[in-house]
Structures are given as C-alpha cells and as structure tokens.
Design a protein around this motif. Sequence first.
Motif, short mmCIF file in Angstrom:
data_model
loop_
_atom_site.label_atom_id
_atom_site.label_comp_id
_atom_site.label_asym_id
_atom_site.label_seq_id
_atom_site.Cartn_x
_atom_site.Cartn_y
_atom_site.Cartn_z
N PRO A 92 56.24 67.59 69.96
CA PRO A 92 56.67 66.57 70.97
C PRO A 92 57.99 67.31 71.41
N VAL A 93 58.76 67.97 70.57
CA VAL A 93 60.05 68.59 71.20
C VAL A 93 60.04 69.33 72.32
N LEU A 94 58.82 70.35 72.05
CA LEU A 94 58.79 71.26 73.02
C LEU A 94 58.08 70.77 74.43
N LYS A 95 57.33 69.73 74.15
CA LYS A 95 56.87 68.95 75.31
C LYS A 95 57.78 68.38 76.01
N GLU A 96 58.64 67.57 75.37
CA GLU A 96 59.91 66.93 76.00
C GLU A 96 60.79 68.02 76.78
N VAL A 97 61.16 68.81 76.14
CA VAL A 97 62.13 69.90 76.65
C VAL A 97 61.41 70.75 77.96
N ALA A 98 59.95 70.89 77.84
CA ALA A 98 59.35 71.52 79.07
C ALA A 98 59.19 70.50 80.13
N ALA A 99 59.18 69.39 79.89
CA ALA A 99 59.06 68.39 81.10
C ALA A 99 60.45 68.07 81.68
N LYS A 100 61.37 68.10 80.81
CA LYS A 100 62.82 67.95 81.38
C LYS A 100 63.55 69.07 82.23
N THR A 101 62.79 70.39 81.79
CA THR A 101 63.43 71.69 82.33
C THR A 101 62.50 72.04 83.53
N LYS A 102 61.36 71.46 83.75
CA LYS A 102 60.33 71.91 84.74
C LYS A 102 60.93 72.21 86.05
N GLY A 103 60.33 73.39 86.34
CA GLY A 103 60.78 74.13 87.73
C GLY A 103 61.77 75.25 87.48
N GLY A 104 62.69 74.95 86.56
CA GLY A 104 63.65 76.02 86.42
C GLY A 104 63.12 76.87 85.08
N VAL A 105 62.43 76.39 84.29
CA VAL A 105 62.21 77.09 82.96
C VAL A 105 60.45 76.89 82.68
N GLU A 106 59.86 78.09 82.41
CA GLU A 106 58.42 77.94 82.16
C GLU A 106 58.19 77.98 80.84
N PHE A 107 56.87 77.46 80.31
CA PHE A 107 56.79 77.47 78.78
C PHE A 107 55.34 77.99 78.73
N LEU A 108 55.22 78.70 77.69
CA LEU A 108 53.91 79.61 77.36
C LEU A 108 53.76 79.50 75.66
N GLY A 109 52.59 78.75 75.35
CA GLY A 109 52.45 79.13 73.86
C GLY A 109 51.39 80.06 73.61
N VAL A 110 51.58 80.52 72.33
CA VAL A 110 50.77 81.53 71.82
C VAL A 110 50.15 81.10 70.59
N ASP A 111 48.80 80.88 70.63
CA ASP A 111 48.23 80.03 69.54
C ASP A 111 47.81 81.34 68.48
N PHE A 112 48.21 81.25 67.38
CA PHE A 112 48.17 82.29 66.21
C PHE A 112 47.06 82.17 65.16
N LYS A 113 46.42 83.11 64.80
CA LYS A 113 45.39 83.02 63.62
C LYS A 113 44.73 81.72 63.56
N ASP A 114 44.29 81.19 64.47
CA ASP A 114 43.40 79.70 64.44
C ASP A 114 42.08 79.78 65.08
N ARG A 115 41.54 78.70 64.75
CA ARG A 115 40.03 78.64 65.35
C ARG A 115 40.04 78.00 66.76
N LYS A 116 39.43 78.47 67.67
CA LYS A 116 39.68 77.94 69.07
C LYS A 116 39.65 76.42 69.30
N ALA A 117 38.19 76.03 68.74
CA ALA A 117 38.02 74.54 68.73
C ALA A 117 39.40 73.60 67.99
#
Length: 188
Positions: A92-117
């Motif tokens: 939720p922290v990442l989601k909120e900061v991403a929403a508040k900085t949208k336009g000036g900052v891009e967010f990209l996640g890296v899902d590590f060692k996980d099952r895709k589903a």
Amino acid sequence: MRAKSTTLLLLAVLVAGCAGTSQSGQPQAGDTRFVAGDGKMQVFGAADRKAAPEISGETLDGATASLAAHKGKVVVLNFWASWCGPCRAEAPVLKEVAAKTKGGVEFLGVDFKDRKADAQAFERTEQTGYPSIFDQPGKVALAFQGTVPPAAIPSTLIIDEQGRIAARALGAVKYTDLMNAVTKVRDE
C-alpha cells in the motif's frame, strides 16, 4: 505440550518473514540465504552513484518492461514476492507513493522467485497501478548484485534521470522515507 510446540513453530515461521525458498518457490523457515533489512532509505550522493544495469523482461500481464523504456525519468524499482510478508505490508505504501508522484516518477516491480499465478493474484488484490517483471529465476535481481543482495526481499531502488542508482532500501519501506527520497531525487 504439542499445541505449544505448534504455536512456537508457527511463530518462528512468521518472525522469519521472507526467509529462503524451497523448490516450490515458497519461503522456508530457517533458510538464511535471504537478507533482512530495516527499510531505511539510503540516498547516494551524485558522485557515488553507479549506473543501473540494463534490465528487461516479461511482465505478469504478458507485456515487456525495461528500465531503458523509462530513460530520462526517475524510476522506483521494487523487488517483491507474493509469499513475502513484508512485501505485502509495504504494497500500500508503494501504491500510494506511485499515485502521488505519477507523471514525474515511474514505478516498476520485479517479482522474484515466485509462482506466476500467486504473483498475478497479488497484483489483482493490491492493484498497484504499475507493471512488474516476472523474475522467477532471479536474473534481474542478480543484475543488481553489489547494490542489492540478490536475496534481499523486499528491496527498493530509486534510479535517477541519468540511469544511476540514487537510493536503496533493504526491507519494507515506510511511506515518509520513500516519499522523501523520491522527491529529493526527482527534484535534483
């Protein structure tokens, strides 16, 4: 006595947070390969910044994402997994900061060692609003070795407009720390 032993075992697993993984990709209590962090954001001076490696990969929704696609922009890169308790706590922290900085900052996640589903279910639940590269084998994470221990989940990097690693946090980030660091790097 057995109930007490079971309770203690469950508590140990919960305290372990994002411990190691078994062959199934799920955490395994007592595995010390994963690195814990306090989530504090460490901002690097411009002279101390190293270039971020070129990374790309298929996202959880089947598209392709890369750092190169965000050239000239500030990027927050977050390493996470659906099985990681601290990752769930910081979502939720990442989601909120991403929403508040949208336009000036891009967010990209890296899902590590996980099952895709499992990762796709996590994204549906959290509705992060930004893509995540599916990195089951850990190749993207390994590209950052030396800056982020490959086993430090969650970890967050801020890449500056010049493509250099400007800040990092090992462990779940806190709203104020992330927002302050993102704002500082964005406003440079």
